[in-house]
Design a protein around this motif. Structure first.
Motif, PDB file in Angstrom:
ATOM      1  N   VAL A 102      49.723 -53.125  36.761  1.00  0.00           N
ATOM      2  CA  VAL A 102      49.674 -52.538  38.102  1.00  0.00           C
ATOM      3  C   VAL A 102      48.227 -52.234  38.456  1.00  0.00           C
ATOM      4  O   VAL A 102      47.349 -52.179  37.584  1.00  0.00           O
ATOM      5  N   ASP A 103      47.978 -52.051  39.741  1.00  0.00           N
ATOM      6  CA  ASP A 103      46.662 -51.662  40.228  1.00  0.00           C
ATOM      7  C   ASP A 103      46.697 -50.168  40.544  1.00  0.00           C
ATOM      8  O   ASP A 103      47.558 -49.716  41.310  1.00  0.00           O
ATOM      9  N   VAL A 104      45.808 -49.399  39.950  1.00  0.00           N
ATOM     10  CA  VAL A 104      45.837 -47.941  40.064  1.00  0.00           C
ATOM     11  C   VAL A 104      44.674 -47.447  40.912  1.00  0.00           C
ATOM     12  O   VAL A 104      43.532 -47.874  40.744  1.00  0.00           O
ATOM     13  N   ARG A 105      44.986 -46.533  41.823  1.00  0.00           N
ATOM     14  CA  ARG A 105      43.969 -45.802  42.592  1.00  0.00           C
ATOM     15  C   ARG A 105      44.069 -44.335  42.179  1.00  0.00           C
ATOM     16  O   ARG A 105      45.012 -43.626  42.599  1.00  0.00           O
ATOM     17  N   PRO A 106      43.156 -43.875  41.337  1.00  0.00           N
ATOM     18  CA  PRO A 106      43.301 -42.558  40.689  1.00  0.00           C
ATOM     19  C   PRO A 106      43.532 -41.396  41.638  1.00  0.00           C
ATOM     20  O   PRO A 106      44.466 -40.608  41.451  1.00  0.00           O
ATOM     21  N   MET A 107      42.701 -41.247  42.662  1.00  0.00           N
ATOM     22  CA  MET A 107      42.813 -40.089  43.537  1.00  0.00           C
ATOM     23  C   MET A 107      44.096 -40.139  44.357  1.00  0.00           C
ATOM     24  O   MET A 107      44.798 -39.135  44.505  1.00  0.00           O
ATOM     25  N   ARG A 108      44.435 -41.295  44.894  1.00  0.00           N
ATOM     26  CA  ARG A 108      45.598 -41.403  45.768  1.00  0.00           C
ATOM     27  C   ARG A 108      46.906 -41.266  45.002  1.00  0.00           C
ATOM     28  O   ARG A 108      47.843 -40.622  45.469  1.00  0.00           O
ATOM     29  N   GLU A 109      46.973 -41.875  43.814  1.00  0.00           N
ATOM     30  CA  GLU A 109      48.243 -41.914  43.085  1.00  0.00           C
ATOM     31  C   GLU A 109      48.386 -40.799  42.052  1.00  0.00           C
ATOM     32  O   GLU A 109      49.503 -40.355  41.770  1.00  0.00           O
TER      33      GLU A 109
END
Length: 334
Positions: free
Chosen positions: A270-277
């Protein structure tokens, strides 16, 4: 693939009592601190010192009981968050323990620091002569760790085998060709990205600077050391995939996380966006209940367990790790 989460249909009275105790602990710590200060009031100067400059001299003063009561914001929020988490069905047992322990530990530290700094002023006529609260901060930190662990252990651990996968990963899941009887191991190091490192560094510099110019209390000089420790613990991890399953371990060996091979229902990328997710970096619990070791933005290996819970770790080459994990999980079910 069907994702079914096992949730308890009922709660025993004993379990409910332990949950109530976990919610009430932060407030209990606050009440005990206020009671102590109220009992000491005849021995205390009025006002008492509540702030110390960079040189260790007291330069801020307040009524003793009011100073402790104001710390109640933290315990109240801690009890509220703990209660909400314990009511949520999608939050796993490990995260329930983490939230309860953190809420109590932070409350113990805040209240303990206030009460400890006031305790050192018993018998003083002049609050300006109050000793530095550095010792109180150290003791409060130790008590916070002990209290946090005790609160976490009030809640039940996850039942053994609750996350076990009932079948092999689906045919559509990626796999890595491995010959029958051949042993395969995949390992990569994951490091914290520049934004997270910058946040730690800037946070430490700001807190240290506030203390040096006399805006913040001297105990906050410990904050840069704490942030450095966080960087050492979470700044990089080693990720393994082998016959044990998925293992994630910090450079010091602790903390570490593992998803046993028997619990692997499917591994994906998966592609992770730390702040958003996940709301930041480090060991995180996402808004959707996912657990993760999130060090940077980008590709991550995500494991779906047999009970529907997901564990995510950001790591280069996640596609190879996921493929091998699916292969090993399939082999176990054959």
């Amino acid at each position: 693939m069907s994702e079914h989460m096992n949730t308890p249909t009922g709660r025993s009275p004993f379990r409910r009592a332990r949950e109530v105790a976990a919610v009430a602990l932060p407030l209990g710590v606050w009440a005990a601190g206020a009671a102590l200060v109220a009992a000491w009031r005849p021995e205390l100067p009025t006002p008492v010192a509540v702030h110390w400059g960079a040189g260790g001299e007291a330069d801020g003063f307040a009524d003793p009981l009011r100073a402790v009561l104001l710390t109640g914001v933290v315990p109240v929020l801690g009890s509220l968050v703990t209660g909400l988490v314990l009511r949520a069905r999608r939050v796993a047992a490990q995260e329930r323990r983490l939230v309860a322990g953190s809420a109590t530990g932070i409350s113990v530290f805040c209240v303990g620091l206030a009460v400890g700094s006031i305790a050192g002023q018993r018998g003083l006529a002049d609050p300006a002569a109050a000793p530095s609260p550095m010792l109180a901060a150290l003791v409060a930190g130790l008590l916070a760790v002990l209290g946090g662990v005790a609160a976490a252990r009030l809640l039940p651990a996850p039942p053994r085998g609750a996350a076990r996968a009932s079948s092999a990963p689906p045919e559509t899941a990626p796999r890595l060709p491995v010959a029958e009887g051949e042993r395969a191991v995949w390992s990569r190091r994951a490091t914290m990205g520049p934004p997270a490192l910058a946040a730690l560094g800037v946070g430490g510099l700001v807190l240290g600077g506030l203390v040096l110019i006399g805006t913040a209390p001297a105990p906050l000089l410990l904050a840069p050391a704490v942030l450095l420790g966080v960087g050492l613990l979470f700044g990089s991890v080693r990720v393994w995939v082998d016959e044990r399953g998925l293992t994630v371990r910090s450079p010091l060996g602790r903390p570490s996380w593992q998803v046993p091979l028997a619990d692997v229902a499917e591994a994906t990328v998966v592609d992770v966006r730390p702040m958003r997710e996940f709301g930041g970096w480090g060991y995180r619990v996402g808004r959707d209940g996912r657990r993760g070791v999130v060090l940077r933005r980008g590709e991550a290996l995500e494991v779906v367990q047999g009970d529907g819970r997901r564990f995510t770790v950001t790591v280069p080459g996640a596609d190879q790790g996921a493929a091998l994990l699916n292969t090993l999980a399939t082999r176990q079910h054959s």
